[in-house]
Enzyme design. Structure first.
Site, mmCIF file in Angstrom:
data_model
loop_
_atom_site.group_PDB
_atom_site.id
_atom_site.type_symbol
_atom_site.label_atom_id
_atom_site.label_comp_id
_atom_site.label_asym_id
_atom_site.label_seq_id
_atom_site.Cartn_x
_atom_site.Cartn_y
_atom_site.Cartn_z
ATOM 1 N N ILE A 1 -48.863 9.589 14.149
ATOM 2 C CA ILE A 1 -50.218 9.124 13.827
ATOM 3 C C ILE A 1 -50.706 8.292 15.015
ATOM 4 O O ILE A 1 -50.192 7.195 15.251
ATOM 5 C CB ILE A 1 -50.217 8.277 12.529
ATOM 6 C CG1 ILE A 1 -49.636 9.106 11.361
ATOM 7 C CG2 ILE A 1 -51.634 7.811 12.196
ATOM 8 C CD1 ILE A 1 -49.418 8.310 10.078
ATOM 9 N N GLU A 2 -51.648 8.866 15.768
ATOM 10 C CA GLU A 2 -52.105 8.202 16.996
ATOM 11 C C GLU A 2 -53.361 7.372 16.758
ATOM 12 O O GLU A 2 -54.071 7.558 15.767
ATOM 13 C CB GLU A 2 -52.355 9.265 18.075
ATOM 14 C CG GLU A 2 -51.078 9.981 18.475
ATOM 15 C CD GLU A 2 -51.271 10.993 19.578
ATOM 16 O OE1 GLU A 2 -52.428 11.311 19.932
ATOM 17 O OE2 GLU A 2 -50.235 11.480 20.088
ATOM 18 N N GLU B 1 -40.835 10.066 13.535
ATOM 19 C CA GLU B 1 -39.537 9.594 13.044
ATOM 20 C C GLU B 1 -39.670 8.230 12.371
ATOM 21 O O GLU B 1 -39.076 7.955 11.326
ATOM 22 C CB GLU B 1 -38.531 9.467 14.193
ATOM 23 C CG GLU B 1 -38.196 10.775 14.877
ATOM 24 C CD GLU B 1 -39.095 11.092 16.056
ATOM 25 O OE1 GLU B 1 -40.309 10.796 15.996
ATOM 26 O OE2 GLU B 1 -38.589 11.636 17.040
HETATM 27 N N1 THU Z 1 -43.774 11.547 19.445
HETATM 28 C C1 THU Z 1 -43.155 11.593 18.221
HETATM 29 O O1 THU Z 1 -43.808 11.480 17.182
HETATM 30 N N2 THU Z 1 -41.819 11.780 18.198
HETATM 31 C C2 THU Z 1 -41.036 12.026 19.287
HETATM 32 O O2 THU Z 1 -39.835 12.237 19.155
HETATM 33 C C3 THU Z 1 -41.646 12.057 20.621
HETATM 34 C C4 THU Z 1 -43.059 11.605 20.695
HETATM 35 C C5 THU Z 1 -45.230 11.416 19.481
HETATM 36 C C6 THU Z 1 -45.781 10.114 19.987
HETATM 37 C C7 THU Z 1 -47.156 10.541 20.450
HETATM 38 O O3 THU Z 1 -48.030 10.553 19.324
HETATM 39 C C8 THU Z 1 -46.968 11.971 20.920
HETATM 40 O O4 THU Z 1 -45.759 12.420 20.325
HETATM 41 C C9 THU Z 1 -46.875 12.126 22.425
HETATM 42 O O5 THU Z 1 -45.944 11.268 22.962
#
Ligand code: THU
Length: 141
Positions: free
Chosen positions: A55-56, A67
């Protein structure tokens, strides 16, 4: 607080099912900034599964990985005794958890089986201890 103990490895069938649920959770990812959608599914040894997606936020540092969403959901529901997590992304190589997620997973889940899978079906399975060989934890305090 004591560290979670090392647990048995889930079967290949259980990991495939976990990856299927992580793939479904990935559909809910909010990733307008990176366009990198991730799904995660965390398994309790009893078989119960809790999922998460990334969730960004426009304030990038506030974004949350799939995770951590999964493990925080699970802990907030009073769950414990985790034995595996599946992580699914659309990448050439299976996506491993980032450093902060490794630290959080280690403290809250212990030596999980980490099953990483691409949408194309490439997978890699490691123990969290292999991804975080020299952890900082309560024994370091
Ligand atoms: N991200 C994850 O959700 N899990 C990971 O194991 C690697 C990175 C997400 C963070 C961000 O929203 C996007 O992937 C790019 O880094």
């Amino acid at each position: 607080m004591t560290l979670p103990r090392t647990r048995r490895r889930p079967s290949p069938t259980a990991l495939a099912e976990l990856a299927r649920l992580a793939t479904a959770a990935r559909a809910h990812a909010r990733a307008p900034h990176s366009r990198f959608a991730v799904g995660a599914a965390l398994r309790i040894a009893t078989g119960e599964i809790v999922t998460g997606c990334n969730i960004e936020n426009a304030s990038f540092g506030l974004s949350m990985c799939a995770e951590r969403v999964a493990v925080f959901k699970a802990v907030s529901e009073g769950l414990s005794g985790f034995d595996a997590i599946a992580i699914v992304a659309d990448a050439l190589r299976p996506t491993p958890p980032c450093g902060p997620c490794r630290q959080i997973l280690w403290e809250l889940c212990g030596n999980l089986t980490v099953h990483m899978r691409t949408l194309g079906g490439r997978s890699r399975t490691l123990r969290l201890r292999e991804l975080l060989p020299h952890p900082f934890d309560e024994r370091s305090l």
